[in-house]
Design an enzyme around this catalytic site. Structure first.
Site, PDB file in Angstrom:
ATOM      1  N   CYS A   9       0.873  -1.187   0.000  1.00  0.00           N
ATOM      2  CA  CYS A   9       0.000   0.000   0.000  1.00  0.00           C
ATOM      3  C   CYS A   9       0.901   1.226   0.000  1.00  0.00           C
ATOM      4  CB  CYS A   9      -0.956  -0.029   1.192  1.00  0.00           C
ATOM      5  SG  CYS A   9      -0.155  -0.026   2.807  1.00  0.00           S
ATOM      6  N   ASN A  12       2.353   1.434   4.342  1.00  0.00           N
ATOM      7  CA  ASN A  12       2.684   0.160   5.000  1.00  0.00           C
ATOM      8  C   ASN A  12       2.412   0.204   6.508  1.00  0.00           C
ATOM      9  OD1 ASN A  12       5.601  -2.028   5.426  1.00  0.00           O
ATOM     10  ND2 ASN A  12       3.505  -2.605   5.019  1.00  0.00           N
ATOM     11  N   CYS A  14      -1.256   0.672   7.406  1.00  0.00           N
ATOM     12  CA  CYS A  14      -2.696   0.365   7.542  1.00  0.00           C
ATOM     13  C   CYS A  14      -3.082  -0.869   6.719  1.00  0.00           C
ATOM     14  CB  CYS A  14      -3.555   1.561   7.131  1.00  0.00           C
ATOM     15  SG  CYS A  14      -3.358   3.009   8.205  1.00  0.00           S
ATOM     16  N   ARG A  15      -3.259  -0.699   5.413  1.00  0.00           N
ATOM     17  CA  ARG A  15      -3.837  -1.769   4.598  1.00  0.00           C
ATOM     18  C   ARG A  15      -2.919  -2.974   4.385  1.00  0.00           C
ATOM     19  NH1 ARG A  15      -5.173   2.202  -0.177  1.00  0.00           N
ATOM     20  NH2 ARG A  15      -3.235   3.036   0.694  1.00  0.00           N
ATOM     21  N   SER A  16      -1.686  -2.730   3.955  1.00  0.00           N
ATOM     22  CA  SER A  16      -0.846  -3.894   3.626  1.00  0.00           C
ATOM     23  C   SER A  16      -0.415  -4.717   4.844  1.00  0.00           C
ATOM     24  CB  SER A  16       0.349  -3.507   2.743  1.00  0.00           C
ATOM     25  OG  SER A  16       1.194  -2.591   3.372  1.00  0.00           O
ATOM     26  N   ASP A 127      -8.168   3.835   1.098  1.00  0.00           N
ATOM     27  CA  ASP A 127      -7.205   4.340   2.076  1.00  0.00           C
ATOM     28  C   ASP A 127      -7.966   4.852   3.302  1.00  0.00           C
ATOM     29  OD1 ASP A 127      -5.378   5.808   3.537  1.00  0.00           O
ATOM     30  OD2 ASP A 127      -4.526   6.835   1.800  1.00  0.00           O
TER      31      ASP A 127
HETATM   32  P1  4NP Z   1      -1.741   2.785   4.137  1.00  0.00           P
HETATM   33  O1  4NP Z   1      -2.408   4.112   4.751  1.00  0.00           O
HETATM   34  O2  4NP Z   1      -1.218   3.161   2.760  1.00  0.00           O
HETATM   35  O3  4NP Z   1      -2.870   1.826   4.065  1.00  0.00           O
HETATM   36  O4  4NP Z   1      -0.646   2.376   5.106  1.00  0.00           O
HETATM   37  C1  4NP Z   1      -1.783   5.343   4.789  1.00  0.00           C
HETATM   38  C2  4NP Z   1      -0.829   5.603   5.755  1.00  0.00           C
HETATM   39  C3  4NP Z   1      -0.225   6.834   5.810  1.00  0.00           C
HETATM   40  C4  4NP Z   1      -0.584   7.822   4.900  1.00  0.00           C
HETATM   41  C5  4NP Z   1      -1.518   7.562   3.920  1.00  0.00           C
HETATM   42  C6  4NP Z   1      -2.121   6.312   3.870  1.00  0.00           C
HETATM   43  N1  4NP Z   1       0.018   9.110   4.990  1.00  0.00           N
HETATM   44  O5  4NP Z   1      -0.345   9.994   4.189  1.00  0.00           O
HETATM   45  O6  4NP Z   1       0.906   9.330   5.851  1.00  0.00           O
END
Ligand code: 4NP
Length: 161
Positions: A9, A12, A14-16, A127
């Site tokens: 993602c 790294n 939240c989703r992945s 997201d």
């Molecule tokens: P992820 O979520 O891609 O599922 O880990 C996010 C984590 C951090 C951010 C965006 C999405 N950020 O903008 O910091």
């Protein structure tokens, strides 16, 4: 040799990592821990070294009773060779991964995670970072569906497991 999966993602956190830990949970239940290995990475370097987001961990614990383990790392070119399948959470992740494969050699290894969903019709894992609890719960439910479909797909196509 184990079949190696990499979930990717943006951050790294939240989703992945949720995909990685949910998949490990299903793989363990199926008795396939020695045959299928999971890892995760982010296309950005914003959160390198950080553990999974506490809101994401709370949702996974609440809905599935599982702890999210791991520390964020960035996706790197050598991942193309070292993994059998690379699962992108959304279309931007998919494009960002493929932009690092200029020859197109590894194109077939990169897939959208939602392509494995059997019940949900969403094409991307949304997201959840800037949203509320419901978004984190949705990520968990969507990934349980996709990981189940992915495991089924691997079991039917990888005859040597
Ligand atoms: P992820 O979520 O891609 O599922 O880990 C996010 C984590 C951090 C951010 C965006 C999405 N950020 O903008 O910091």
């Amino acid at each position: 040799m184990a079949y190696k999966l990499l979930f990717v993602c943006l951050g790294n956190i939240c989703r992945s990592p949720t995909a990685e830990n949910v998949m490990n949970h299903l793989v363990e239940k199926a008795g396939l821990s020695n045959s299928i290995n999971c890892d995760s990475a982010g296309t950005s370097s914003y959160h390198i070294g950080s553990p999974p987001d506490s809101r994401m961990s709370a949702a996974a614990n609440h809905l599935l009773g599982i702890k999210l383990r791991g520390n964020a790392r960035a996706f790197k070119s050598s991942d193309f060779e070292n993994f059998d399948l690379i699962l992108a959470m959304d279309k931007q992740n998919y494009r960002d991964i493929l932009s690092m494969d200029s020859s197109g050699e590894y194109r077939d290894k990169v897939r959208l995670m939602c392509g494995y969903c059997r019940s949900h019709s969403l094409k991307e894992v949304p997201d959840p970072y800037y949203g509320g609890t419901e978004g984190f719960n949705q990520v968990v439910n969507l990934l349980v569906d996709a990981c189940g479909g992915l495991l089924e797909d691997i079991r039917t196509t990888q005859v040597n497991l």
